[in-house]
Design an enzyme around this catalytic site. Structure first.
Site, short mmCIF file in Angstrom:
data_model
loop_
_atom_site.label_atom_id
_atom_site.label_comp_id
_atom_site.label_asym_id
_atom_site.label_seq_id
_atom_site.Cartn_x
_atom_site.Cartn_y
_atom_site.Cartn_z
N HIS A 72 86.31 1.30 -30.64
CA HIS A 72 84.93 0.91 -30.36
C HIS A 72 84.87 -0.61 -30.23
O HIS A 72 85.90 -1.29 -30.36
CB HIS A 72 83.97 1.44 -31.43
CG HIS A 72 84.20 0.88 -32.80
ND1 HIS A 72 85.33 1.12 -33.54
CD2 HIS A 72 83.41 0.07 -33.58
CE1 HIS A 72 85.24 0.51 -34.71
NE2 HIS A 72 84.09 -0.15 -34.75
N HIS A 92 83.09 -3.03 -32.02
CA HIS A 92 82.81 -3.98 -33.09
C HIS A 92 83.95 -5.02 -33.11
O HIS A 92 85.11 -4.69 -32.82
CB HIS A 92 82.70 -3.28 -34.44
CG HIS A 92 81.35 -2.67 -34.66
ND1 HIS A 92 81.15 -1.59 -35.49
CD2 HIS A 92 80.11 -3.00 -34.17
CE1 HIS A 92 79.86 -1.28 -35.50
NE2 HIS A 92 79.21 -2.12 -34.71
N ASP A 134 85.87 -6.64 -35.15
CA ASP A 134 87.13 -6.55 -35.88
C ASP A 134 88.10 -5.57 -35.22
O ASP A 134 89.25 -5.47 -35.64
CB ASP A 134 86.90 -6.18 -37.35
CG ASP A 134 86.02 -4.94 -37.54
OD1 ASP A 134 85.02 -4.82 -36.82
OD2 ASP A 134 86.33 -4.11 -38.41
N HIS A 135 87.64 -4.88 -34.19
CA HIS A 135 88.49 -3.92 -33.49
C HIS A 135 88.84 -4.35 -32.06
O HIS A 135 89.56 -3.62 -31.38
CB HIS A 135 87.81 -2.54 -33.46
CG HIS A 135 87.61 -1.97 -34.82
ND1 HIS A 135 88.46 -1.02 -35.37
CD2 HIS A 135 86.67 -2.23 -35.76
CE1 HIS A 135 88.04 -0.73 -36.60
NE2 HIS A 135 86.96 -1.44 -36.85
N HIS A 151 79.84 7.10 -35.85
CA HIS A 151 79.69 5.70 -36.25
C HIS A 151 78.41 5.18 -35.61
O HIS A 151 77.94 5.75 -34.62
CB HIS A 151 80.92 4.90 -35.77
CG HIS A 151 81.08 3.56 -36.41
ND1 HIS A 151 81.10 3.37 -37.77
CD2 HIS A 151 81.24 2.32 -35.86
CE1 HIS A 151 81.26 2.09 -38.04
NE2 HIS A 151 81.34 1.43 -36.89
N ASP A 156 86.59 3.62 -37.76
CA ASP A 156 85.23 3.65 -38.30
C ASP A 156 84.47 4.94 -37.99
O ASP A 156 84.10 5.21 -36.84
CB ASP A 156 84.45 2.46 -37.75
CG ASP A 156 85.11 1.14 -38.10
OD1 ASP A 156 86.29 1.15 -38.48
OD2 ASP A 156 84.45 0.09 -37.99
N HIS A 170 92.14 -0.72 -43.18
CA HIS A 170 90.76 -1.14 -42.87
C HIS A 170 89.92 -1.23 -44.15
O HIS A 170 88.95 -0.51 -44.33
CB HIS A 170 90.13 -0.17 -41.87
CG HIS A 170 88.88 -0.68 -41.22
ND1 HIS A 170 87.63 -0.45 -41.75
CD2 HIS A 170 88.68 -1.40 -40.10
CE1 HIS A 170 86.71 -0.99 -40.96
NE2 HIS A 170 87.33 -1.58 -39.96
#
Length: 313
Positions: free
Chosen positions: A63, A65, A67-68, A142, A210, A268
């Site tokens: 996805h 976000h 941090d990904h 999520h 997530d 994570h």
């Protein structure tokens, strides 16, 4: 070095810490490399891990976000700089505008051709070309659209030397037997593959980030040799996990237990936890899962377990 291993590049969640970089995991699989969710700093972590962009054939985003995916610009630009000319990328189709921004974040001499695989619907089967595995994505639960990935190797056959010798099958005829399923022996008999080999189950790996618990999580994990899964929170913070769309260590253990997983990799982690909490993640997962539990650390390498033995003939 194992031909099948997970190179852990980062294990933090939304906020990196002094000891944990943003998320990032490179799966090395018989000469193929799948880079899952490269967060900020992934390019430098790869240098520390002794891997490079030539090891990356796929970029797989769960996805959008930060941090990904904030490591995507550095990886793509490094590919061009180092002469990588082709790669594949999978990502949720609903975030395609974010992919375009990351893919073309700055001015650079762009020579890499990236074949894009936008994901949509509950289940997506990706075209892996000539790769010796299938890649499937399933939509997770999520706050933004997110997908988990499952890699599946087709079943194969392990040849039995004694059975081959007893039937006089040798040399090029062994290859023909494997390819065609039957061959004519020197004495004129027809020898079949079933007489000289046993089924070798293909190995499986899943990458689940997530998400709350949902059916696709269990479907992705089912029967995998290696399950890489988020455990952002400890069990006592299950309310926070639910509210923010994440899993706890115990929930990750439950997924592994119900799926018959061989090796569970927890990763994570929320920045709220300290280094001494690491053992608690392992203990909470192990309380419900009796298999191998690995609490991932930055720059560690986790081998894919050996093939599971088949019952004797």
């Amino acid at each position: 070095m194992s031909n099948r291993e997970l190179v852990v590049l980062g294990t933090s969640s939304a906020v990196p810490t002094r000891h944990r970089n943003h998320n990032g995991h490179l799966l090395r699989w018989d000469g193929y490399g799948l880079l899952f969710d490269p967060g900020e700093g992934t390019q430098r972590q790869m240098i520390h891990a002794g891997v490079g962009v030539h090891d990356v054939g796929w970029i797989c985003l769960t996805h959008f976000h930060g941090d990904h995916c904030l490591g995507v610009p550095g990886i793509v630009q490094r590919m061009s700089r180092d002469g990588v000319t082709e790669a594949d990328a999978a990502f949720p189709a609903s975030g395609e505008r974010y992919w375009e921004r990351l893919r073309h974040a700055t001015v650079f001499h762009d020579v890499v051709r990236i074949r894009e695989h936008p994901l949509s619907g509950p289940v997506a089967e990706l075209d892996t070309g000539g790769a010796p595995f299938a890649l499937t994505a399933r939509r997770l639960d999520h706050p933004v659209e997110a997908y988990g990935y499952r890699l599946t190797e087709p079943d194969g056959v392990t040849m039995l030397p004694d059975e081959l010798a007893a039937r006089g099958v040798r040399g090029p005829d062994i290859g023909r037997l494997q390819r065609d399923g039957r061959v004519t022996a020197p004495d004129g008999r027809t020898v079949t593959l079933a007489e000289c080999g046993v089924r070798r189950p293909g190995q499986k790996m899943a990458f689940v980030m997530d998400t709350r618990l949902c059916d696709p999580v269990f479907e992705l994990a089912d029967g995998t040799d290696l399950l890489v899964i988020e455990s952002t929170y400890l069990d006592e913070d299950a309310g926070l996990a639910r509210d923010h769309g994440h899993l706890t260590a115990g929930q990750a253990g439950r997924v592994a237990s119900e799926g018959g997983v061989a090796r569970l990799v927890l990763t994570h982690f929320s920045e709220r936890y300290r280094a001494e909490d690491e053992e608690r993640f392992a203990a909470q997962a192990a309380a419900v899962f009796g298999g191998d539990v690995v609490v991932a650390r930055d720059l560690c390498r986790v081998p894919v377990p050996p093939r599971r033995a088949l019952p004797a003939r």
